[in-house]
Design a protein around this motif. Structure first.
Motif, mmCIF file in Angstrom:
data_model
loop_
_atom_site.group_PDB
_atom_site.id
_atom_site.type_symbol
_atom_site.label_atom_id
_atom_site.label_comp_id
_atom_site.label_asym_id
_atom_site.label_seq_id
_atom_site.Cartn_x
_atom_site.Cartn_y
_atom_site.Cartn_z
ATOM 1 N N THR A 418 60.045 102.613 23.456
ATOM 2 C CA THR A 418 61.299 103.451 24.010
ATOM 3 C C THR A 418 62.675 102.824 24.203
ATOM 4 O O THR A 418 63.445 103.391 24.666
ATOM 5 C CB THR A 418 60.864 103.745 25.519
ATOM 6 O OG1 THR A 418 60.752 102.633 26.322
ATOM 7 C CG2 THR A 418 59.443 104.526 25.552
ATOM 8 N N LEU A 419 62.667 101.426 23.516
ATOM 9 C CA LEU A 419 63.858 100.792 23.602
ATOM 10 C C LEU A 419 64.453 100.917 22.238
ATOM 11 O O LEU A 419 64.117 100.843 21.065
ATOM 12 C CB LEU A 419 63.683 99.232 23.666
ATOM 13 C CG LEU A 419 62.582 98.808 25.125
ATOM 14 C CD1 LEU A 419 62.408 97.311 24.679
ATOM 15 C CD2 LEU A 419 63.447 99.075 26.109
ATOM 16 N N ASP A 420 66.062 101.000 22.494
ATOM 17 C CA ASP A 420 66.819 101.240 21.144
ATOM 18 C C ASP A 420 66.969 99.769 20.767
ATOM 19 O O ASP A 420 66.472 98.596 21.229
ATOM 20 C CB ASP A 420 68.091 101.740 21.255
ATOM 21 C CG ASP A 420 68.962 100.931 22.476
ATOM 22 O OD1 ASP A 420 68.924 99.890 22.300
ATOM 23 O OD2 ASP A 420 69.668 101.485 23.414
ATOM 24 N N ASP A 421 67.628 99.641 19.505
ATOM 25 C CA ASP A 421 67.671 98.418 18.639
ATOM 26 C C ASP A 421 68.373 97.193 19.632
ATOM 27 O O ASP A 421 67.922 96.034 19.649
ATOM 28 C CB ASP A 421 68.397 98.659 17.535
ATOM 29 C CG ASP A 421 67.830 99.336 16.278
ATOM 30 O OD1 ASP A 421 66.409 99.582 16.650
ATOM 31 O OD2 ASP A 421 68.202 99.447 15.327
ATOM 32 N N GLY A 422 69.283 97.791 20.422
ATOM 33 C CA GLY A 422 70.143 96.481 21.074
ATOM 34 C C GLY A 422 69.223 95.922 22.126
ATOM 35 O O GLY A 422 69.140 94.987 22.572
ATOM 36 N N GLN A 423 68.536 96.989 22.853
ATOM 37 C CA GLN A 423 67.803 96.660 24.019
ATOM 38 C C GLN A 423 66.542 95.855 23.466
ATOM 39 O O GLN A 423 66.092 94.864 24.286
ATOM 40 C CB GLN A 423 67.205 97.952 24.714
ATOM 41 C CG GLN A 423 68.334 98.832 25.470
ATOM 42 C CD GLN A 423 67.789 100.210 25.997
ATOM 43 O OE1 GLN A 423 66.789 100.783 25.285
ATOM 44 N NE2 GLN A 423 68.096 100.626 27.114
ATOM 45 N N ARG A 424 65.946 96.062 22.273
ATOM 46 C CA ARG A 424 64.842 95.350 21.819
ATOM 47 C C ARG A 424 65.318 93.903 21.548
ATOM 48 O O ARG A 424 64.890 93.153 21.856
ATOM 49 C CB ARG A 424 64.593 95.814 20.643
ATOM 50 C CG ARG A 424 63.595 96.970 20.689
ATOM 51 C CD ARG A 424 63.043 97.559 19.115
ATOM 52 N NE ARG A 424 62.514 99.080 19.306
ATOM 53 C CZ ARG A 424 61.785 99.441 18.394
ATOM 54 N NH1 ARG A 424 61.332 98.496 17.459
ATOM 55 N NH2 ARG A 424 61.253 100.733 18.682
ATOM 56 N N LEU A 425 66.407 93.677 20.890
ATOM 57 C CA LEU A 425 67.014 92.382 20.872
ATOM 58 C C LEU A 425 67.388 91.639 21.914
ATOM 59 O O LEU A 425 66.859 90.458 22.099
ATOM 60 C CB LEU A 425 68.230 92.511 19.997
ATOM 61 C CG LEU A 425 69.035 91.425 19.521
ATOM 62 C CD1 LEU A 425 68.095 90.238 18.898
ATOM 63 C CD2 LEU A 425 70.331 91.331 18.566
ATOM 64 N N ALA A 426 67.894 92.177 23.023
ATOM 65 C CA ALA A 426 68.156 91.560 24.291
ATOM 66 C C ALA A 426 66.679 91.081 24.841
ATOM 67 O O ALA A 426 66.521 90.085 25.591
ATOM 68 C CB ALA A 426 68.803 92.645 25.219
ATOM 69 N N VAL A 427 65.656 91.994 24.857
ATOM 70 C CA VAL A 427 64.468 91.752 25.368
ATOM 71 C C VAL A 427 63.963 90.367 24.789
ATOM 72 O O VAL A 427 63.423 89.368 25.572
ATOM 73 C CB VAL A 427 63.330 92.730 25.484
ATOM 74 C CG1 VAL A 427 61.940 92.356 25.791
ATOM 75 C CG2 VAL A 427 63.785 93.754 26.251
ATOM 76 N N VAL A 428 63.888 90.647 23.385
ATOM 77 C CA VAL A 428 63.306 89.358 22.548
ATOM 78 C C VAL A 428 64.029 88.122 22.726
ATOM 79 O O VAL A 428 63.403 87.090 23.185
ATOM 80 C CB VAL A 428 63.240 89.952 21.255
ATOM 81 C CG1 VAL A 428 62.821 88.691 20.392
ATOM 82 C CG2 VAL A 428 62.185 90.853 20.928
ATOM 83 N N LEU A 429 65.462 88.115 22.722
ATOM 84 C CA LEU A 429 66.268 86.932 22.980
ATOM 85 C C LEU A 429 65.780 86.273 24.482
ATOM 86 O O LEU A 429 65.763 85.103 24.567
ATOM 87 C CB LEU A 429 67.484 87.211 22.973
ATOM 88 C CG LEU A 429 68.034 87.540 21.309
ATOM 89 C CD1 LEU A 429 69.633 88.039 21.585
ATOM 90 C CD2 LEU A 429 67.872 86.291 20.558
ATOM 91 N N ARG A 430 65.880 87.213 25.427
ATOM 92 C CA ARG A 430 65.209 86.489 26.687
ATOM 93 C C ARG A 430 64.037 86.195 26.853
ATOM 94 O O ARG A 430 63.865 84.915 27.498
ATOM 95 C CB ARG A 430 65.487 87.856 27.995
ATOM 96 C CG ARG A 430 65.367 87.593 29.233
ATOM 97 C CD ARG A 430 65.618 88.407 30.228
ATOM 98 N NE ARG A 430 64.592 89.766 30.003
ATOM 99 C CZ ARG A 430 65.119 90.987 29.689
ATOM 100 N NH1 ARG A 430 66.039 91.221 29.266
ATOM 101 N NH2 ARG A 430 64.129 91.853 29.563
ATOM 102 N N GLN A 431 63.066 86.541 26.172
ATOM 103 C CA GLN A 431 61.669 85.900 26.271
ATOM 104 C C GLN A 431 61.844 84.575 25.213
ATOM 105 O O GLN A 431 60.932 83.727 25.880
ATOM 106 C CB GLN A 431 60.808 86.885 25.449
ATOM 107 C CG GLN A 431 60.368 88.147 26.384
ATOM 108 C CD GLN A 431 59.523 87.944 27.677
ATOM 109 O OE1 GLN A 431 58.732 87.007 27.327
ATOM 110 N NE2 GLN A 431 59.640 88.642 28.445
ATOM 111 N N LEU A 432 62.405 84.549 24.517
ATOM 112 C CA LEU A 432 62.328 83.271 23.567
ATOM 113 C C LEU A 432 63.400 82.289 24.265
ATOM 114 O O LEU A 432 63.144 80.889 23.941
ATOM 115 C CB LEU A 432 63.042 83.646 22.057
ATOM 116 C CG LEU A 432 62.183 84.433 21.123
ATOM 117 C CD1 LEU A 432 62.945 84.915 19.697
ATOM 118 C CD2 LEU A 432 60.889 83.840 20.610
ATOM 119 N N LYS A 433 64.233 82.564 25.133
ATOM 120 C CA LYS A 433 64.926 81.650 25.664
ATOM 121 C C LYS A 433 63.940 80.609 26.657
ATOM 122 O O LYS A 433 64.409 79.411 27.087
ATOM 123 C CB LYS A 433 66.038 82.284 26.800
ATOM 124 C CG LYS A 433 67.150 81.271 27.128
ATOM 125 C CD LYS A 433 67.833 80.933 26.181
ATOM 126 C CE LYS A 433 68.994 80.055 26.693
ATOM 127 N NZ LYS A 433 69.968 79.481 25.609
#
Length: 551
Positions: A418-433
């Motif tokens: 349900t996430l758009d591309d920008g939201q996906r990127l934000a979630v993944v970057l937050r997890q990888l941080k």
């Protein structure tokens, strides 16, 4: 070195141990058609690797393949270039191929495509692998550097395979292409294990008595990474991959996987029946495929194909390569083209979900040295967080880098749905941080991400088939559908193929080999025959047929 080890490992069987690679390379060719059949149009639905292989070989036999494709040529060999950087690719579908896929590599070699090692976890070409489980991070380069409990899990997996699945005996039989030995082992295992899930197999193994052992194995796995998203699937699906080394020593195709179907579309074979030299699939199809198929029906002895432009054409035979679920809704398919048991198998087909997220970076910054540890600042990453797998690709320090920041399956893929591309990127970057607190990945990202979620792709509805426990009988019906001698006329001439019809779903080898089954089926249906010295899969079917479980 043992005698068996001198033979290369190939994806030979175990369900149907036919040597497709030998059939292709034999100087007698795949067969001959009656003179009056030469030039006959045959519909090929789907422009992925299965469709292009089927069309290419039908053309070489002297038929006229008419290709239909709903989107771009390539199917799940979907290589997408980043904007303003055409040499940097995101491989949204198939991106790594085992050398044991000898039939696929026949075509890779035919097209002269180069390959290079794929940076899987712990591969020799992978500078470092980072494991993040339960908030604990380990950085390793080789399997010998794994923590003791991880090495114990690897040993447990090997023990389970040796004790319960005769791993060494099956590997030896496949290397030697010993059909009786393969069938003796495999037919017994199918009978015993068809109802068992992957997780059930582990839980019943003494080596995996501990839940923690099963948890580590599920999250990390060995080979290409974690296995837990496969836990609900039939153990038979996993054994096919393990026995044939489909998860080992994988390579990528330089310049993108899409080059395989695209290359077959434009290639002019050196040996052709009926057609003049210089003929290609592209030239026979006026440079482009016809649009998506909307209806399949029977008109007398012909298969009638209607496309989205409203055009209709009757064909002596039709090869259908897309996911079989498209026959349930996206295409109005006449029920008489398949038997009731085959339609049940189509309905019961189960697909794996999968998502990927790629970004382009200014350079392969992950190779920078961390002054505190002396190691690369990032590595190929396996994690129990939502990204699950991070893969790193570079062509040198002065070229942009490509990061697959997330490669996920099933429930993990659904979390992205349900996430758009920008939201996906934000979630993944937050997890990888949380794994790399001192690395500013975002500062290196150029432009927009490229993403895919295969379950929401309307012409796929999933990444690939994965049989559940108890589904062997259904899969057998789909795989054997190309054998149509003795079938009612209403069910003859329409052939299913593609990797979800194969025994090795998710591997291009299965797409290619089932395409060749369909080629044999069309040849047989139109009154042709193989050379006696080079029998095809249908000629040897009674000898090699997958075990037929009782009801």
């Amino acid at each position: 070195m043992t005698l068996a080890s001198q033979h290369p490992m190939t994806m030979f069987g175990p369900d149907f141990p036919f040597a497709y690679d030998d059939w292709l390379s034999h100087p007698a060719g795949l067969g001959r058609l009656p003179e009056h059949r030469l030039g006959t149009p045959v519909a090929v639905v789907g422009g992925g690797v299965s469709g292009l292989v089927a069309a290419y070989e039908l053309m070489r036999l002297g038929l006229r393949p008419v290709l239909y494709e709903a989107g771009e040529l390539g199917g799940r060999m979907r290589s997408i270039a980043f904007a303003d950087h055409p040499d940097s690719l995101a491989e949204l579908g198939a991106m790594r191929f085992p050398p044991s896929a000898s039939t696929l590599f026949h075509y890779i070699g035919l097209l002269g495509l180069a390959t290079r090692p794929f940076p899987n976890p712990l591969s020799a070409c992978t500078p470092s692998t980072v494991l993040d489980l339960g908030g604990v991070v380990h950085r390793v380069r080789t399997a010998d550097e794994l923590p003791t409990d991880y090495q114990a899990v690897a040993d447990a997996w090997d023990k389970a395979l040796q004790d319960r699945a005769e791993l060494s005996s099956m590997e030896d039989a496949i290397r030697r292409r010993d059909v009786p030995a393969i069938k003796s082992i495999w037919n017994r295992l199918v009978t015993e294990m068809d109802d068992q899930s992957f997780y059930g197999f582990l839980a019943a193994s003494s080596a995996f008595e501990s839940f923690r052992t099963r948890e580590i194995f599920g999250q990390v796995g060995f080979g290409t990474g974690g296995w837990d998203t496969d836990f609900p699937n039939s153990i038979l699906e996993i054994l096919r991959v393990i026995y044939t080394h489909a998860d080992d020593d994988q390579v990528s195709i330089v310049g993108g996987a899409r080059q395989v179907p695209a290359g077959l579309w434009t290639r002019t074979p050196g040996r052709l029946a009926h057609w003049p030299a210089g003929t290609s699939l592209s030239s026979l199809n006026s440079g482009r495929p016809r649009p998506s198929v909307t209806r399949l029906s029977r008109t007398g002895e012909a298969i009638t194909v209607e496309d989205s432009s409203g055009a209709r054409q009757d064909f002596a035979a039709a090869v259908f390569t897309p996911h079989v679920w498209t026959l349930l809704g996206r295409i109005d398919c006449a029920p008489e083209l398949l038997s009731v048991p085959q339609w049940t198998a189509v309905e019961r087909t189960h697909y794996m979900n999968s998502s990927k997220l790629f970004v382009l970076t200014d350079r392969p910054f992950w190779r920078d040295t961390d002054p505190r540890t002396g190691r690369d600042v990032m590595g190929m990453t396996l994690t129990d967080r939502s990204p699950r797998g991070v893969y790193l690709f570079d062509d040198g320090p002065d070229r942009p880098g490509v990061m697959c920041l997330s490669y996920s399956w099933n429930d993990d893929s659904s979390k992205m749905l349900t996430l758009d591309d920008g939201q996906r990127l934000a979630v993944v970057l937050r997890q990888l941080k949380a794994i790399y607190p001192d690395v500013d990945i975002a500062s290196h990202v150029i432009g927009d991400p490229i993403t895919v979620t295969w379950e929401r792709e309307p012409h796929f509805m999933g990444a690939f088939r994965a049989s559940l426990p108890g589904h062997y009988r259904y899969q057998r019906r789909l795989f054997t559908q190309f054998m149509q001698r003795g079938e009612p006329d209403a069910r003859r001439g329409f052939f299913l193929c593609g990797d979800d019809v194969s025994w090795t779903a998710g591997f291009a080898e299965g797409a290619v080999t089932t395409a060749l089954n369909a080629v044999w089926g069309v040849l047989d249906h139109l009154g042709g025959a193989t050379a006696p010295e080079n029998p095809g899969p249908g000629d040897r079917f009674d000898e090699l047929a997958p075990v037929d479980l009782p009801f």
